[in-house]
Scaffold this motif. Structure first.
Motif, PDB file in Angstrom:
ATOM      1  N   VAL A  19       0.867  -1.185   0.000  1.00  9.96           N
ATOM      2  CA  VAL A  19       0.000   0.000   0.000  1.00  9.96           C
ATOM      3  C   VAL A  19       0.897   1.226   0.000  1.00  9.96           C
ATOM      4  O   VAL A  19       1.730   1.404   0.889  1.00  9.96           O
ATOM      5  CB  VAL A  19      -0.941   0.020   1.217  1.00  9.96           C
ATOM      6  N   GLY A  20       0.706   2.075  -1.011  1.00 10.62           N
ATOM      7  CA  GLY A  20       1.577   3.236  -1.196  1.00 10.62           C
ATOM      8  C   GLY A  20       2.493   2.966  -2.379  1.00 10.62           C
ATOM      9  O   GLY A  20       3.515   2.309  -2.230  1.00 10.62           O
ATOM     10  N   ALA A  21       2.061   3.423  -3.551  1.00 12.93           N
ATOM     11  CA  ALA A  21       2.798   3.072  -4.773  1.00 12.93           C
ATOM     12  C   ALA A  21       3.731   4.209  -5.162  1.00 12.93           C
ATOM     13  O   ALA A  21       3.580   4.829  -6.205  1.00 12.93           O
ATOM     14  CB  ALA A  21       1.820   2.754  -5.900  1.00 12.93           C
ATOM     15  N   SER A  22       4.694   4.476  -4.288  1.00  5.72           N
ATOM     16  CA  SER A  22       5.642   5.534  -4.615  1.00  5.72           C
ATOM     17  C   SER A  22       7.049   4.980  -4.458  1.00  5.72           C
ATOM     18  O   SER A  22       7.285   3.801  -4.711  1.00  5.72           O
ATOM     19  CB  SER A  22       5.372   6.738  -3.705  1.00  5.72           C
ATOM     20  N   LEU A  23       7.974   5.808  -4.017  1.00  7.44           N
ATOM     21  CA  LEU A  23       9.376   5.401  -3.969  1.00  7.44           C
ATOM     22  C   LEU A  23       9.602   4.117  -3.151  1.00  7.44           C
ATOM     23  O   LEU A  23      10.150   3.130  -3.656  1.00  7.44           O
ATOM     24  CB  LEU A  23      10.205   6.550  -3.369  1.00  7.44           C
ATOM     25  N   ALA A  24       9.169   4.135  -1.901  1.00  4.01           N
ATOM     26  CA  ALA A  24       9.423   2.960  -1.061  1.00  4.01           C
ATOM     27  C   ALA A  24       8.684   1.744  -1.602  1.00  4.01           C
ATOM     28  O   ALA A  24       9.238   0.645  -1.661  1.00  4.01           O
ATOM     29  CB  ALA A  24       9.013   3.246   0.383  1.00  4.01           C
ATOM     30  N   GLY A  25       7.440   1.946  -2.017  1.00  2.00           N
ATOM     31  CA  GLY A  25       6.651   0.836  -2.536  1.00  2.00           C
ATOM     32  C   GLY A  25       7.305   0.185  -3.743  1.00  2.00           C
ATOM     33  O   GLY A  25       7.424  -1.044  -3.827  1.00  2.00           O
ATOM     34  N   LEU A 112       2.091  -7.926   4.068  1.00  2.00           N
ATOM     35  CA  LEU A 112       1.655  -6.576   3.686  1.00  2.00           C
ATOM     36  C   LEU A 112       2.810  -5.608   3.923  1.00  2.00           C
ATOM     37  O   LEU A 112       3.485  -5.687   4.954  1.00  2.00           O
ATOM     38  CB  LEU A 112       0.461  -6.170   4.558  1.00  2.00           C
ATOM     39  N   LEU A 113       3.038  -4.733   2.956  1.00  2.00           N
ATOM     40  CA  LEU A 113       3.999  -3.654   3.186  1.00  2.00           C
ATOM     41  C   LEU A 113       3.250  -2.327   3.156  1.00  2.00           C
ATOM     42  O   LEU A 113       2.541  -2.031   2.190  1.00  2.00           O
ATOM     43  CB  LEU A 113       5.098  -3.622   2.121  1.00  2.00           C
ATOM     44  N   ILE A 114       3.414  -1.542   4.203  1.00  2.00           N
ATOM     45  CA  ILE A 114       2.767  -0.235   4.241  1.00  2.00           C
ATOM     46  C   ILE A 114       3.805   0.833   3.950  1.00  2.00           C
ATOM     47  O   ILE A 114       4.826   0.927   4.649  1.00  2.00           O
ATOM     48  CB  ILE A 114       2.116   0.018   5.613  1.00  2.00           C
ATOM     49  N   ALA A 115       3.565   1.604   2.908  1.00  2.00           N
ATOM     50  CA  ALA A 115       4.495   2.673   2.510  1.00  2.00           C
ATOM     51  C   ALA A 115       3.683   3.870   2.062  1.00  2.00           C
ATOM     52  O   ALA A 115       3.857   4.383   0.960  1.00  2.00           O
ATOM     53  CB  ALA A 115       5.411   2.178   1.386  1.00  2.00           C
ATOM     54  N   VAL A 292       6.741  -2.110   7.289  1.00  2.39           N
ATOM     55  CA  VAL A 292       6.594  -0.673   7.054  1.00  2.39           C
ATOM     56  C   VAL A 292       7.882  -0.131   6.456  1.00  2.39           C
ATOM     57  O   VAL A 292       8.970  -0.583   6.828  1.00  2.39           O
ATOM     58  CB  VAL A 292       6.335   0.075   8.374  1.00  2.39           C
ATOM     59  N   ALA A 293       7.775   0.838   5.555  1.00  4.77           N
ATOM     60  CA  ALA A 293       8.987   1.464   5.007  1.00  4.77           C
ATOM     61  C   ALA A 293       8.702   2.885   4.550  1.00  4.77           C
ATOM     62  O   ALA A 293       7.574   3.226   4.205  1.00  4.77           O
ATOM     63  CB  ALA A 293       9.525   0.639   3.836  1.00  4.77           C
ATOM     64  N   GLY A 294       9.729   3.705   4.580  1.00  3.98           N
ATOM     65  CA  GLY A 294       9.646   5.056   4.031  1.00  3.98           C
ATOM     66  C   GLY A 294       9.207   6.096   5.049  1.00  3.98           C
ATOM     67  O   GLY A 294       9.311   5.894   6.262  1.00  3.98           O
ATOM     68  N   ASP A 295       8.695   7.198   4.528  1.00  6.34           N
ATOM     69  CA  ASP A 295       8.371   8.353   5.361  1.00  6.34           C
ATOM     70  C   ASP A 295       7.356   8.040   6.463  1.00  6.34           C
ATOM     71  O   ASP A 295       7.304   8.732   7.478  1.00  6.34           O
ATOM     72  CB  ASP A 295       7.793   9.487   4.497  1.00  6.34           C
ATOM     73  N   VAL A 296       6.529   7.011   6.257  1.00  5.05           N
ATOM     74  CA  VAL A 296       5.474   6.748   7.225  1.00  5.05           C
ATOM     75  C   VAL A 296       5.984   5.931   8.410  1.00  5.05           C
ATOM     76  O   VAL A 296       5.347   5.849   9.450  1.00  5.05           O
ATOM     77  CB  VAL A 296       4.280   6.034   6.550  1.00  5.05           C
ATOM     78  N   ALA A 297       7.179   5.359   8.263  1.00  2.70           N
ATOM     79  CA  ALA A 297       7.693   4.458   9.299  1.00  2.70           C
ATOM     80  C   ALA A 297       8.431   5.228  10.379  1.00  2.70           C
ATOM     81  O   ALA A 297       8.966   6.299  10.148  1.00  2.70           O
ATOM     82  CB  ALA A 297       8.643   3.448   8.665  1.00  2.70           C
ATOM     83  N   ARG A 298       8.420   4.674  11.567  1.00  2.03           N
ATOM     84  CA  ARG A 298       9.371   5.158  12.570  1.00  2.03           C
ATOM     85  C   ARG A 298       9.959   3.952  13.268  1.00  2.03           C
ATOM     86  O   ARG A 298       9.264   3.029  13.662  1.00  2.03           O
ATOM     87  CB  ARG A 298       8.735   6.147  13.534  1.00  2.03           C
ATOM     88  N   SER A 299      11.279   3.951  13.366  1.00  3.10           N
ATOM     89  CA  SER A 299      11.914   2.744  13.872  1.00  3.10           C
ATOM     90  C   SER A 299      13.072   3.110  14.786  1.00  3.10           C
ATOM     91  O   SER A 299      13.664   4.174  14.671  1.00  3.10           O
ATOM     92  CB  SER A 299      12.376   1.873  12.707  1.00  3.10           C
TER      93      SER A 299
END
Ligand SMILES: Cc1cc2nc3c(=O)[nH]c(=O)nc-3n(C[C@H](O)[C@H](O)[C@H](O)COP(=O)(O)OP(=O)(O)OC[C@H]3O[C@@H](n4cnc5c(N)ncnc54)[C@H](O)[C@@H]3O)c2cc1C
Lengths: 464, 412
Positions: A19-25, A112-115, A292-299
């Motif tokens: 979910v999220g079809a941009s850079l990270a996706g 599932l990958l959330i990006a 999770v990956a990209g701007d939406v993630a916090r790790s």
């Protein structure tokens, strides 16, 4: 190879949904195929476009050197996916492993990958935000619309907020010969990301290039004409500025609302995940099928006290996506941590700005090379007697060295002489970050605490 | 490790194949012998030192006298000119390099190199057309030598009618960088000093002319353009021009010659290049890894005690960064001794790295790509007449002095 063969099955015939079809996706999808995933791959994106690149939107596109529809991301390999573009995901059923879409469809997944990234924070007064000539800049459509209005030769552009994006917009306007005013609540541009010492250099850059820079003021209201076009802005210092284009550049909000009620550890600060990109649920238990990956993630990051970091960095999105994809197809022993050292670049007013580490954690800064007055220098940030971040203005080639210092938790201030160390670089000084309770913005690093389930409802501005 | 490894590297006997010595060197990643230089030969170490602000290129920071450096005599540009930006640190380095870059590359002249493509092609065709006897061609004298000098003439704006004089000065100076043991050094020094003086005077005259009547060549732009950094002094223009001439020329000769030698040793690659000139791009990159024209950088100095792999290199020490050894470091490259233009991401230290990374790289790449693809296309059934060919003395700027080849004919 898993003992019971379930990983093999996943690779052969599993269903992975992004979910999220941009850079990270996109980068995650490519990595999945690279690693031998042969099952079905679904890419869900609310924008109608195939993945494109955002950094050029505030640079080449605003300068009219590239058109927004030419920023498509280069494909490293075919990903053979089912694309569901122009359809937002609206919900997640973790128990049934299903993503709900706005058009009523449901898509099942094994992994599932959330990006879903972030979006621009809009102007808070809705009626004013609706005025013709008021823009934000995050998407291809935003950039295209803003570019079109710049091409019409507005008399004056007002940029609200002097973070990286706002500064780049101002820079593009000046390069096109357009009069521009920048309003910034803090004392200087970029202070949230880089502190006051560097912010003052940024302010000089703005002024040297003819920007009407107003710091320490807030825009209190936008005013439209009878046709609904913006014509003026009112400032907290009582001034009024006439402008026919206003760009609201007040930072970003995480796209996590669609996960409300799902039980996932998602909130206004992003989605908490472990170092292996696996999402936490609200009980602080790590999931095994949601990544999770990209701007939406916090790790959490070991170099920065295991605090959770939220990054708005292109390079992070790529690296985290690759790690997430790798881990989705790996047994626990083969999983890798995502411990990327934060790195960010920007170009404005002809200067190439780069940072590594977490400058905003720094309390002190040392100008280790070059000179601020020449707008060419390297600033090193110190936190509790160690090197925590660095920034270069037109001195990119040295950055790798300072990154090593950060990675090895080297002592601050770094004692060695360097080529081009000037008298001003002999002593560290306070880095001068604003009081964390004053909101600032700009794509950078946010320390977002320790708790995976950080869903405080009051807006607590990130300490950028 | 034998104590003599540096001497062996300099020893002419190993010139044709120094790579086994480099492999031996890599066994001691920070090699140091008596009062000699500290020698680095691993890819990642070299790469990180090239980006290390505690490493200086300014010889004035050297603690031990230059005589302790076994290469000092042969590598130094003995000249009365002020040091070129190659031998300076920031901020002087940055200022001069930036000013030199204004007429040469982005952002101010992004198309300069690209626009030379047609002219370069013509020069290449002319030189190949001039080959009269396909039974015995000396690729160095007949092609790889004249090509880059002509290019540098056109770039600087040396009038065509003066190109011949310019070539002969350039040859003399280049030869002096390549000491022949046992030769009459005084006599050679005198000859090269004269050539330098004459070239210097010639260029100074040209600069004066261009100041009055600028053209769109680099010399005009260097001597007149006033950017934010002001104008270069005549001496600065001269040392910059000398740098462009020597560095841009010596290295390209070797890149092309080593390139052709490697292609002739790998006929399948040569054949692919013959059919597909675009293949020249990865071929040249792999060449820069496999046979880099600059084998080592002997002119760096430490400004502080620096620890590399547990060894402390003291402040004021002389460093040798053996680029060619790093390029074949098995920790960095799979099967490093294989010439393989198809390897995934071809990286190399062939142009150095960091702030001193080769200024002329875009031009050198284009020259080599055009030269090699045209040679591959036009020479019919080319073959080596001597393998290995006779090498030049120089261990730093390493390459064949002659490359005798033969072919069945020259295609149009
Ligand atoms: C103008 C601009 C300039 C930038 N410049 C730089 C720079 O110079 N250097 C740098 O390091 N970084 C820069 N960045 C930041 C960089 O672009 C981001 O870090 C990067 O795009 C993050 O990628 P992502 O895939 O995580 O998120 P995004 O690119 O934000 O992609 C998320 C996607 O998910 C979609 N989405 C959201 N919600 C849903 C939903 N419910 N269902 C389906 N889809 C959804 C969004 O519409 C979006 O397409 C810039 C960003 C912008 C906007």
């Amino acid at each position: 190879m898993s003992v019971d063969g379930s990983l093999d099955r996943l690779k052969r015939e599993g269903r992975i949904v992004v979910v999220g079809a941009s850079l990270a996706g996109l980068r995650a999808a490519e990595t999945l195929r690279e690693k031998g995933f042969d099952g079905s791959l679904t890419m869900i994106g609310d924008e109608p476009y195939e993945p494109y690149d955002r950094p050029p939107l505030s640079k080449q596109v605003l300068l009219g050197r590239a058109t927004a529809d030419r920023t498509g991301l280069p494909r490293h390999r075919a990903i053979d996916a089912r694309w569901r573009l122009g359809v937002p995901a609206t919900g997640l059923d973790m128990a049934a492993r299903r993503v709900r879409l706005a058009d009523g469809d449901e898509v099942e997944y094994d992994r599932l990958l959330i990006a879903t990234g972030i979006r621009a924070r809009p102007w808070p007064q809705e009626d004013e935000a609706e005025l013709d000539g008021v823009f934000v800049l995050r998407t291809r459509d935003d950039a295209e619309a803003l570019e079109r209005s710049l091409a019409q030769g507005p008399r004056r552009v007002l940029v609200i907020g002097a973070g990286f994006t706002g500064s780049e917009i101002a820079s593009a306007c000046r390069e096109r010969g357009i009069a521009v005013t920048v309003a910034e609540r803090a004392d200087a541009p970029l202070v949230g990301a880089l502190g006051g010492v560097v912010g003052r250099v940024a302010a000089e850059l703005h002024r040297k290039h003819g920007v009407d820079l107003r710091c320490g003021v807030m825009v209190t209201g936008l005013e439209g004409d009878s046709a609904g076009r913006v014509r003026a802005a009112h400032f907290s210092d009582g001034n009024t500025i006439e402008a026919d284009v206003v760009v609201v550049s007040l930072g970003a909000q995480r796209n996590t609302e669609w996960l409300a009620g799902s039980g996932l550890g998602a909130g206004p600060r992003g989605i908490a995940c472990d170092a292996g990109c696996r999402a936490f649920d609200i009980r602080g238990i790590v999931t095994d099928d949601i990544y999770v990956a990209g701007d939406v993630a916090r790790s959490p990051h070991p170099l920065f006290g295991y605090q959770f970091l939220s990054l708005e960095h292109w390079g992070n999105a790529v690296a985290q996506a690759e790690t997430a994809a790798h881990n989705m197809l790996s047994d626990s022993a083969d999983r890798r941590p995502h411990i990327w050292v934060p790195a960010f670049w920007s170009s404005q007013f002809g200067v190439n700005i780069k940072s590594v580490g977490v400058p905003s954690m720094g309390t002190e800064i040392l100008i280790a090379q070059g000179s601020r007055s020449e707008h060419r220098f390297t600033g090193v940030y110190g936190y509790q007697d160690r090197v925590i971040g660095a920034v270069t203005f037109d001195q990119t080639k040295w950055l790798q060295f300072y990154q090593q210092l950060i990675e090895t938790t080297a002592p601050f201030p770094p004692a060695s002489p360097t080529v081009d160390r000037r008298p001003e670089g002999q002593q560290p000084m306070p880095a001068d970050f604003p009081d964390p309770s004053v909101p600032t913005h700009g794509p950078t690093v946010t320390l977002s605490g320790y708790a995976p389930d950080d869903r405080r409802l009051t807006f607590t501005p990130a300490r950028h | 490790m034998t104590e003599a490894i540096l001497r062996q590297i300099i020893d002419y006997a190993h010139r044709a194949d120094p790579y086994p010595l480099y492999a031996e060197l890599r066994q001691t990643p920070v090699y140091h012998d008596a009062d000699g230089p500290f020698v680095l030969s691993r890819y990642y170490d070299i790469q990180s030192l090239l980006h290390d602000p505690r490493i200086s290129s300014d010889a004035r920071n050297l603690k031990t006298p230059a005589t302790a450096n076994p290469l000092a005599a042969e590598a130094d540009e003995e000249t009365a000119l002020p040091p070129s930006f190659l031998r300076l640190d920031p901020p002087e380095h940055d200022r001069l390099r930036r000013m030199t870059n204004r007429p040469f590359g982005p952002p101010h002249s992004p198309r300069r190199v690209h626009e030379m493509r047609g002219e370069l092609k013509d020069i290449v065709s002319g030189l190949i057309d001039g080959i009269d006897n396909p039974d015995r061609i000396d690729l160095v004298d007949q092609f790889s030598y004249p090509f880059p000098v002509t290019v540098i003439c056109r770039l600087l704006g040396v009038p065509r009618e003066d190109e011949a004089r310019f070539h002969s000065w350039a040859d003399t100076i280049a030869a002096s960088l390549d000491p022949v043991p046992g030769a009459d050094t005084d006599e050679r020094a005198k000859v090269s000093h004269n050539a330098r003086t004459e070239l210097g005077m010639y260029l100074a005259g040209l600069i004066e002319e261009r100041r009055k009547k600028p053209g769109d060549d680099m010399l005009s732009q260097l001597s007149t353009a006033g950017g934010p950094d002001g104008v270069m002094t005549t001496m600065e223009v001269l040392s910059t021009a000398a740098l462009l001439l020597i560095a841009g020329h010596e290295t390209t000769v070797n890149l092309i010659t080593n390139g052709m030698l490697t292609l002739l040793r790998n006929p399948d690659v040569l054949e692919r290049l013959r059919k597909d000139p675009n293949f020249a791009v990865p071929v040249v990159e792999e060449l820069l890894r496999f046979e880099p024209p600059v084998q080592l950088v002997p002119q760096r100095t430490t400004l502080a005690d620096i620890e590399v792999r547990g060894v402390t290199i003291p402040k004021g020490a002389s460093l040798w960064l053996v680029l060619a050894a790093g390029n074949r470091d098995p920790d960095r490259f799979e099967d490093p001794d294989r010439f393989d233009p198809d390897r995934g991401d071809i990286q190399h230290l062939g142009f150095g790295s960091g702030i001193h990374s080769c200024f002329g790289a875009p031009l050198a790449r284009l020259e080599a790509q055009l030269a090699l693809s045209e040679l591959a296309r036009r020479l019919e059934n080319p073959r080596l007449l001597e393998d290995p060919p006779p090498y030049r003395q120089n261990a730093v700027l390493r390459g064949p002095r002659h490359l005798p080849i033969a072919c069945d004919g020259i295609r149009p």
